[in-house]
Design an enzyme around this catalytic site. Structure first.
Site, PDB file in Angstrom:
ATOM      1  N   PRO A 279      -0.071 -12.482   3.928  1.00  0.00           N
ATOM      2  CA  PRO A 279       0.507 -12.547   4.297  1.00  0.00           C
ATOM      3  C   PRO A 279       0.420 -12.138   5.890  1.00  0.00           C
ATOM      4  CG  PRO A 279       0.534 -10.645   2.986  1.00  0.00           C
ATOM      5  CD  PRO A 279      -0.811 -11.643   2.945  1.00  0.00           C
TER       6      PRO A 279
ATOM      7  N   LYS B 180      -1.111  -4.128  -0.692  1.00  0.00           N
ATOM      8  CA  LYS B 180      -1.618  -4.230   0.712  1.00  0.00           C
ATOM      9  C   LYS B 180      -1.807  -2.898   1.221  1.00  0.00           C
ATOM     10  CE  LYS B 180      -2.738  -6.593   5.278  1.00  0.00           C
ATOM     11  NZ  LYS B 180      -2.181  -7.606   6.169  1.00  0.00           N
TER      12      LYS B 180
ATOM     13  N   CYS C 106       1.019  -2.301   7.703  1.00  0.00           N
ATOM     14  CA  CYS C 106       1.297  -2.871   8.633  1.00  0.00           C
ATOM     15  C   CYS C 106       1.302  -1.584   9.520  1.00  0.00           C
ATOM     16  CB  CYS C 106       3.120  -3.063   8.448  1.00  0.00           C
ATOM     17  SG  CYS C 106       3.594  -3.669  10.270  1.00  0.00           S
TER      18      CYS C 106
ATOM     19  N   GLN D 121       5.344 -10.832  -0.934  1.00  0.00           N
ATOM     20  CA  GLN D 121       5.487  -9.600  -0.158  1.00  0.00           C
ATOM     21  C   GLN D 121       6.307  -8.960   0.264  1.00  0.00           C
ATOM     22  OE1 GLN D 121       2.956  -7.714   3.910  1.00  0.00           O
ATOM     23  NE2 GLN D 121       1.020  -7.819   1.819  1.00  0.00           N
TER      24      GLN D 121
END
Length: 255
Positions: free
Chosen positions: A22, A146, A106, A76
């Site tokens: 993503p 993630k 992130c 996501q």
């Protein structure tokens, strides 16, 4: 075929599947379709704000739109509040993806500043509650995560994180082998994937964002690690045909 069955079937073949990671402003529907046509085994949407989803944002809802030819596909989501993540997971489930993925990696300030993304690496209790909330909200889909190695070099706790996530029902883990402090700079520390003892029943995937000349080095360094699939991210921007690379497929057999 149910999403859980489809997800598990990806790992039955001798070769290891390759996934499109993503990426904000990149992994939209047209690009996902290109990558699927080039041989990507699974694709993911751009990451989507949980706060935007529970407020019925047109932009957020549009990011979840996909066609059947993109399957298998994961949506996501990210956020800093459990209530918003629960609601967003419910919305995502209604779109009928094959996987609901949580972004705990992130590094961007505007995301971290809201307690989302890699910010959860500073509060593993919050990460555990957040992941558990999404698992509870999504009854019919596998939930994956993630994340990164840690907040910085002094707080790498990826082994603890993997065990914790499995305990709340997360079925697969993507590891970006950098810390939040590194963001996208410096070399990824693949040695942590070798140290990581993959919990029973949890799939481990490694994110590849290296340039072309590093790809073979990275893949070869993973040969002794129990990594079940690779997630291509920034490298694939200019090289979507990499999904059809027979050498990469051959090497993946040994990872």
């Amino acid at each position: 075929m149910s999403s859980n069955t489809l997800f598990k079937n990806l790992f039955k073949d001798a070769t290891r599947p390759l996934f499109l990671a993503p990426m904000e402003d990149v992994s939209d529907a047209p690009f996902r379709q290109i990558c699927r046509s080039m041989g990507a085994d699974m694709v993911f949407t751009e990451f989507i704000s949980s706060e935007a989803l529970i407020r019925d944002s047109d932009i957020a809802l549009h990011k979840m739109t996909f066609s059947e030819k993109e399957r298998p596909l994961g949506i996501q989501i990210f956020g800093g509040r459990e209530e918003a993540m629960y609601g967003a997971a419910k919305v995502a489930e209604q779109s009928n993806p094959d996987v609901v993925d949580i972004n705990f990696g992130c590094p961007v300030y505007k995301v971290v500043n809201k307690g989302a993304g890699a910010a959860c690496l500073k509060d593993l209790d919050m990460m555990e509650r957040m992941a558990g909330t999404v698992v509870d909200a999504v009854n019919s889909k596998p939930v994956t995560v993630k994340t990164r190695l840690g907040w910085d070099e002094s707080t790498i706790r990826i082994q603890e994180v993997a065990l914790m996530l499995q305990s709340v029902g997360v079925q697969a883990l993507t590891v970006h082998a950098r810390t939040r402090a590194q963001k996208y700079k410096g070399d990824a520390d693949w040695s942590w994937l070798k140290k990581l003892k993959t919990p029973n029943n949890m799939k481990l995937r490694a994110q590849i964002d290296a340039v072309l000349e590093k790809i073979l080095v990275v893949i070869m360094s993973l040969m002794v690690i129990n990594v079940l699939w690779q997630v291509f991210s920034r490298y694939i921007l200019s090289n979507p045909s990499s999904f059809t690379d027979e050498l990469a497929r051959y090497l993946m057999i040994w990872v």
